[in-house]
Design an enzyme around this catalytic site. Structure first.
Site, short mmCIF file in Angstrom:
data_model
loop_
_atom_site.label_atom_id
_atom_site.label_comp_id
_atom_site.label_asym_id
_atom_site.label_seq_id
_atom_site.Cartn_x
_atom_site.Cartn_y
_atom_site.Cartn_z
N HIS A 1 0.83 -1.21 0.00
CA HIS A 1 0.00 0.00 0.00
C HIS A 1 0.86 1.25 0.00
O HIS A 1 0.64 2.19 -0.75
CB HIS A 1 -0.89 0.04 1.25
CG HIS A 1 -2.14 -0.77 1.13
ND1 HIS A 1 -3.16 -0.45 0.27
CD2 HIS A 1 -2.53 -1.89 1.79
CE1 HIS A 1 -4.13 -1.34 0.40
NE2 HIS A 1 -3.78 -2.23 1.31
N ASP B 1 8.35 6.89 8.20
CA ASP B 1 7.71 6.34 9.39
C ASP B 1 6.53 7.25 9.66
O ASP B 1 6.66 8.48 9.65
CB ASP B 1 8.66 6.30 10.59
CG ASP B 1 8.08 5.43 11.71
OD1 ASP B 1 7.64 4.31 11.41
OD2 ASP B 1 8.07 5.86 12.86
N SER B 2 5.38 6.64 9.85
CA SER B 2 4.14 7.42 9.95
C SER B 2 3.31 6.89 11.09
O SER B 2 3.49 5.74 11.52
CB SER B 2 3.31 7.27 8.68
OG SER B 2 4.07 7.61 7.56
N PHE C 1 -5.97 2.88 3.93
CA PHE C 1 -5.61 1.72 4.73
C PHE C 1 -5.30 2.18 6.15
O PHE C 1 -5.33 3.38 6.44
CB PHE C 1 -4.43 0.95 4.12
CG PHE C 1 -3.17 1.75 3.96
CD1 PHE C 1 -3.00 2.59 2.87
CD2 PHE C 1 -2.14 1.67 4.90
CE1 PHE C 1 -1.84 3.34 2.71
CE2 PHE C 1 -0.98 2.41 4.75
CZ PHE C 1 -0.83 3.25 3.66
#
Lengths: 192, 192
Positions: free
Chosen positions: A10, A65-66, A146
């Site tokens: 994704h 990075d989330s 997502f």
């Protein structure tokens, strides 16, 4: 050519889509590199991933990075966004977060992304942060996106990321903001 | 104005000296911020320091993580350069490293520095790496510099950094290379 250092399909597609205006060839990493994402900030984890992927692949890489930061829950799930309630579906994770939030008036939250580029040959590393402020919806809505998208309503909208769909998300999302900012910086310094 | 995020006075002066050509006001951090330097790479530790100092001071900061990498000793002392044999003087640390090196023909080593800039307001973080290759001298020589300088002979010279003195070091050192590269990048992206 730059590798996208993630095994999340994704994410790879979202990133390629976000950066389609830039004339840069992006390829999914040919292998998974084990990186312990044990940092307490998005910056630390993003840099670690970029560094170890770049060193292993010996090629420029980008990664991010989330996570979702819910203010009333002390920033939860934050850097733990992917690992929070590991093994459970995102629907179950969102239900649990909604349960914990129900007694709070403050429903404010932010999606945060730190995108990082690392070139092991030039020894240059650049990170850029993107943030979208918003609120947690009372329920889970929409089938797009997502992760936590279906219960996050970005500021200025009344629909969740799950309802708004990819084209809106590409314009306003935290990941979009971070990667576009990163690529503008890379253009300026001549790395792309 | 940019804060230099270190409490090592030698480093602060060396960095100010290196960057004196750039028209930027540099100030020593008004306080010490505790950062656990537990990363396994100079990039990780340098970024962690910059991030936590920047967030705490709410102002752009620069810092570095540096160390000596001795090839025959598997990269020792590396990211542990400052903490190796903690409590002992650098003279004692160098003596111990010379003892461990005595049975190796390979005396090659590198001084590595990763300089990092972090601006908590723009969310931009940039790191640049500087490396000086050289060899470990058979003995400890010279009174200039600090740390492991007196037993490191940079490539192209026959004297140690401890003998060569500040003006040579300012031109060719790992720290000089990293910070100059970093400031060139910062100029290009408009952060300075």
């Amino acid at each position: 050519m730059i590798y996208v250092a993630t095994t999340n399909e994704h994410k790879v597609h979202e990133i390629m889509d976000i950066l389609s205006d830039f004339n840069v060839e992006l390829l999914k990493s040919p292998k998974k590199v084990d990186v312990e994402e044990d940092g307490k900030s998005f910056f630390e984890n993003s840099v670690k991933k970029a560094y170890y992927y770049g060193m292993e692949l010996n090629n420029p890489v980008i990664c991010d990075d989330s996570g979702l930061v819910i203010n009333a829950l002390g920033g939860m799930p934050g850097v733990e966004s992917a690992r929070f309630m590991e093994g459970y579906s995102y629907e179950e994770k969102m239900k649990e977060l909604l349960r914990r939030l129900q007694n709070f008036d403050d429903k404010s939250a932010s999606f945060v992304c730190v995108a990082t580029y690392f070139n092991p040959n030039s020894g240059v590393l650049i990170s850029a942060q993107g943030i979208v402020n918003g609120t947690i919806s009372d329920n889970i809505r929409g089938k797009f996106g997502f992760g936590y998208d279906p219960f996050f309503i970005p500021e200025g909208y009344d629909k969740t990321f799950g309802e708004l769909g990819e084209s809106v998300k590409r314009q306003i999302s935290h990941r979009s903001g971070a990667f576009r900012k990163l690529f503008e910086l890379l253009k300026k310094v001549g790395e792309i």
